[in-house]
Each structure stands twice: as C-alpha cells, then as structure tokens.
Enzyme design. Sequence first.
Site, PDB file in Angstrom:
ATOM      1  CB  SER A 158      -0.966  -0.047   1.193  1.00  0.00           C
ATOM      2  OG  SER A 158      -2.012   0.884   1.031  1.00  0.00           O
ATOM      3  CD  GLU A 206      -1.892  -2.345  -4.021  1.00  0.00           C
ATOM      4  OE1 GLU A 206      -3.009  -2.135  -3.498  1.00  0.00           O
ATOM      5  OE2 GLU A 206      -0.867  -1.724  -3.681  1.00  0.00           O
ATOM      6  CG  HIS A 246      -5.705  -2.214  -0.596  1.00  0.00           C
ATOM      7  ND1 HIS A 246      -4.669  -1.856  -1.425  1.00  0.00           N
ATOM      8  CD2 HIS A 246      -5.469  -1.594   0.593  1.00  0.00           C
ATOM      9  CE1 HIS A 246      -3.852  -1.033  -0.774  1.00  0.00           C
ATOM     10  NE2 HIS A 246      -4.317  -0.861   0.453  1.00  0.00           N
TER      11      HIS A 246
END
Length: 312
Positions: A116, A213, A282
């Site tokens: 992330s 992502e 995620h």
Amino acid sequence: MNMDNRIKPPKLNPGDEIRVIAPASAPDMIKLSRGIARLKKLGYKVTVGKNIKKLNQRNDLAAPAKDRAEELMSAFKDDNVKAIFCARGGYGSIHILSLLDYETIREHPKIFMGYSDITALHLAINRNSNMITFHGPMVASDVDDISKPSFKEFLEILSGKSDEINIYRDRLIKYIIPGTTEGCSMGTNISLVASLLGTNFIPDTAGKIFFIEDTDVTSGDIDRYFFSMKLANIIEQFNGFVFGDFKAIFDREEPMPSIEDVVQKFMNEINKPSLYGAPFGHGEEQMVLPLNAKMKISDEEPYMELKENVVD
C-alpha cells in the site's frame, strides 16, 4: 541501476529478530500486539521501532518525518535485525524518501516487507539501493493473514526454502492480453507510482513487469494515473502487467466505467501480456510478491513464476 548489481537480502531463519516499524501512519496498538504475538508464536524474536511506543504521533502519522526516517535507518543499521516488517501503510511514506541513506541500506541488506503506502519505500529502495524488497502482509493491518496457515508458506519464501509465490493456487486469474513474458517486478500501488513520476525515487520501467493495485480509488483515478504514465513515456516500456485487488469508490450520482473497463482500454492500446485479478493488494488474499526480482507471467497456470532466488 544495473540488473546484475541487484542486492538480495540474507534469508530469514527461525529465531531471527524481526523489527516492526511504522514509516507511515500510526498502527492500531491492539491489532499490532496481536500481530506481534503471532510472529513470536512462529518462533521469531520481535522488536519494535522507537516511534511505535512514543506518544509522538502527528495527526494520523506515526511520528514526524525525521523520526520515521531514523527508525527505518536504525533497523537497517542494526546487525541483529534480520527482517523489517511494516506495521501498516496509510499515508506519509513519501515524506521520508529524501531523508534515507540508500548506500547504507545497500551495505546492510535485509528483508523489507509491506505494501500500500509502503510502495513509495519499495520504489525508492529498488531504485537507489537496487535491493530486492517484498510486497506482503503488514503486522497491524493484516493480523488475519499472519494467522493463516498460508503465512508459513510466505515464510518459506523468505527463508529461501521455496520459490512458490502464488500460494493461492485455486484462484483463477483472468488475462486481458494473452501471452508470456519475463522481466523484473515493479509495483504495486499505482497512485504512489504516479506520484513519484519525474523524481529520483522511481525505478527505470524498461523491461519490467508492473504489478498494480490500489485502494479507495475511482476508475477515473486509475485512468488519470495511467495517462500520467503514458504522458511520461514510461507505460509502453513495461514488458507486461499484472493487476491485483482494488478497493473501488463508486459514485452513484456520476456513473463511471468499472476499473476493469479502464484497465482493458489501456491494455488494448499497449498490447502487452496482462493478467487481472491476482491475489495481492487490498483484497482478502495477500501473496508475497518480491519486487525488483526476475519473474515470468503467463496467461496459463502457474500465471506468475519466480525465476531466481530472492534471498541469499
């Protein structure tokens, strides 16, 4: 940086010390405690960075940027520490990129794992230290992942006993553009990649495989990130693309195409091998994904293969 000068961190052995740090947002201490307890149960010594215990948070950030950079560098310099796991992402990793000593990181290689917002650190370390790093579960954010039997398979990769990165073998992965290609992995959070365009903290994309992502994004955001990379003349240089799990924001008042539709459009234009729906990002499943490592992707099983040892 030269492909042949890449640094592989030493493998993680049972009983080794794992340092947990918070280079971005502050972790939930209860979740963090559970994650640490799980790692200890697996047989590792776990220590935490100094900022986690200090009441020195700034807004949602774990500490001021200088302190977060020092916590990360302290973990790399400590020869007792064999792996550095991030507590969580959130935001703020980008603040410390210019405060890190990449030559020291290169001289003290060790397993570095997170995802992330931690993507900013992966990109910077991949580019400036030329070290292999790992997209993988975070100690406070992914307690459930650390508790799954599959986490032991992740550890097999980090200990050099396995090269099977896609442990979710039953998960079918779609392809957008069929084909097979090889290259060094790069990724994964596309908003962070787009944010670093034009800086000294993003790797050369030529010949790479882009693993992608993101979270809390609209399809319009994804379109803008891709177009930014297109305008910077770097998107066409990738050998291939693998899309993981996205957490999308939908606006009922303003209908938008799906993220998959936007991705399809760009992939049709670029026409390079591209897969959609791989188990990282995620979503509910989190594979360990070595970054800056030689990989092969294919529209047929096993879809993603590691083509080298990623630890020494």
